[in-house]
Design a protein around this motif. Structure first.
Motif, PDB file in Angstrom:
ATOM      1  N   ILE A 122       0.838  -1.199   0.000  1.00 48.72           N
ATOM      2  CA  ILE A 122       0.000   0.000   0.000  1.00 48.72           C
ATOM      3  C   ILE A 122       0.876   1.253   0.000  1.00 48.72           C
ATOM      4  O   ILE A 122       0.644   2.202  -0.758  1.00 48.72           O
ATOM      5  CB  ILE A 122      -0.957   0.007   1.210  1.00 48.72           C
ATOM      6  CG1 ILE A 122      -1.981  -1.108   1.094  1.00 48.72           C
ATOM      7  CG2 ILE A 122      -1.640   1.362   1.374  1.00 48.72           C
ATOM      8  CD1 ILE A 122      -3.019  -0.905   0.023  1.00 48.72           C
ATOM      9  N   ILE A 123       1.908   1.273   0.848  1.00 50.98           N
ATOM     10  CA  ILE A 123       2.796   2.434   0.918  1.00 50.98           C
ATOM     11  C   ILE A 123       3.509   2.655  -0.412  1.00 50.98           C
ATOM     12  O   ILE A 123       3.552   3.775  -0.931  1.00 50.98           O
ATOM     13  CB  ILE A 123       3.807   2.273   2.074  1.00 50.98           C
ATOM     14  CG1 ILE A 123       3.091   2.361   3.417  1.00 50.98           C
ATOM     15  CG2 ILE A 123       4.906   3.322   1.994  1.00 50.98           C
ATOM     16  CD1 ILE A 123       3.938   1.965   4.601  1.00 50.98           C
ATOM     17  N   CYS A 124       4.071   1.602  -0.980  1.00 48.55           N
ATOM     18  CA  CYS A 124       4.769   1.736  -2.263  1.00 48.55           C
ATOM     19  C   CYS A 124       3.800   2.144  -3.369  1.00 48.55           C
ATOM     20  O   CYS A 124       4.147   2.959  -4.239  1.00 48.55           O
ATOM     21  CB  CYS A 124       5.476   0.438  -2.638  1.00 48.55           C
ATOM     22  SG  CYS A 124       6.969   0.141  -1.701  1.00 48.55           S
ATOM     23  N   GLY A 125       2.609   1.596  -3.364  1.00 49.97           N
ATOM     24  CA  GLY A 125       1.618   1.981  -4.355  1.00 49.97           C
ATOM     25  C   GLY A 125       1.279   3.454  -4.265  1.00 49.97           C
ATOM     26  O   GLY A 125       1.164   4.144  -5.278  1.00 49.97           O
ATOM     27  N   LEU A 126       1.131   3.964  -3.042  1.00 50.25           N
ATOM     28  CA  LEU A 126       0.851   5.386  -2.870  1.00 50.25           C
ATOM     29  C   LEU A 126       2.032   6.249  -3.290  1.00 50.25           C
ATOM     30  O   LEU A 126       1.850   7.314  -3.887  1.00 50.25           O
ATOM     31  CB  LEU A 126       0.480   5.676  -1.415  1.00 50.25           C
ATOM     32  CG  LEU A 126      -0.892   5.204  -0.970  1.00 50.25           C
ATOM     33  CD1 LEU A 126      -1.072   5.421   0.533  1.00 50.25           C
ATOM     34  CD2 LEU A 126      -1.975   5.921  -1.744  1.00 50.25           C
ATOM     35  N   LEU A 127       3.261   5.791  -2.982  1.00 49.91           N
ATOM     36  CA  LEU A 127       4.440   6.569  -3.359  1.00 49.91           C
ATOM     37  C   LEU A 127       4.603   6.682  -4.875  1.00 49.91           C
ATOM     38  O   LEU A 127       5.222   7.632  -5.357  1.00 49.91           O
ATOM     39  CB  LEU A 127       5.699   5.945  -2.747  1.00 49.91           C
ATOM     40  CG  LEU A 127       5.868   6.114  -1.244  1.00 49.91           C
ATOM     41  CD1 LEU A 127       7.074   5.339  -0.749  1.00 49.91           C
ATOM     42  CD2 LEU A 127       5.983   7.578  -0.878  1.00 49.91           C
TER      43      LEU A 127
END
Length: 139
Positions: A122-127
């Motif tokens: 989720i974090i990488c997708g948002l970044l």
């Protein structure tokens, strides 16, 4: 499902999650740059708008698979059940944890690993997706 994630998530899981997130972010950045250098030769597609968008969607797809795994979906493979699990401390006394090392990702329980993977996807997708959406709608 959010309650399940909150119940499983512990503060000692932050370090393995950040390590995985940084590794996956940088690996995806290398893939984007290689795509831009060798496949996108005529610069038809923008790196930030198109490359980041595709990679962001890829990370959200991986997060969705981890979500399905938390929900009970399993994929059986050949080496399932051959992993050795280490026992945790049975007492909760603070003296037992004074000299204890930081828990690496391999020593986490399976549901803790799934939550770590889900959150770092989720974090990488948002970044990747946020800059792509900014480039798509503003630029």
């Amino acid at each position: 499902m959010i309650r399940k994630i909150r119940n499983i998530f512990q503060p000692y899981m932050i370090r393995p999650m950040i390590y995985q997130c940084v590794t996956r972010y940088l690996t995806a950045m290398v893939v984007i740059l290689l795509w831009n250098r060798f496949i996108n030769g005529n610069q038809v597609y923008s790196v930030v708008r198109d490359g980041f968008f595709v990679v962001g969607l890829f990370f959200f797809a991986l997060a969705w698979f981890q979500y399905l795994k938390m929900d009970g979906m399993t994929v059986h493979h050949l080496l399932e059940g051959r992993h050795k699990t280490k026992k945790r401390h049975s007492s909760k006394d603070i003296a037992d944890f004074v000299d204890e090392k930081i828990i690496p990702f391999d020593e986490l329980e399976e549901d803790e690993k799934t939550v770590c993977r889900f959150l770092n996807h989720i974090i990488c997708g948002l970044l990747y997706l946020v800059p792509a959406l900014v480039a798509l709608f503003i630029l």
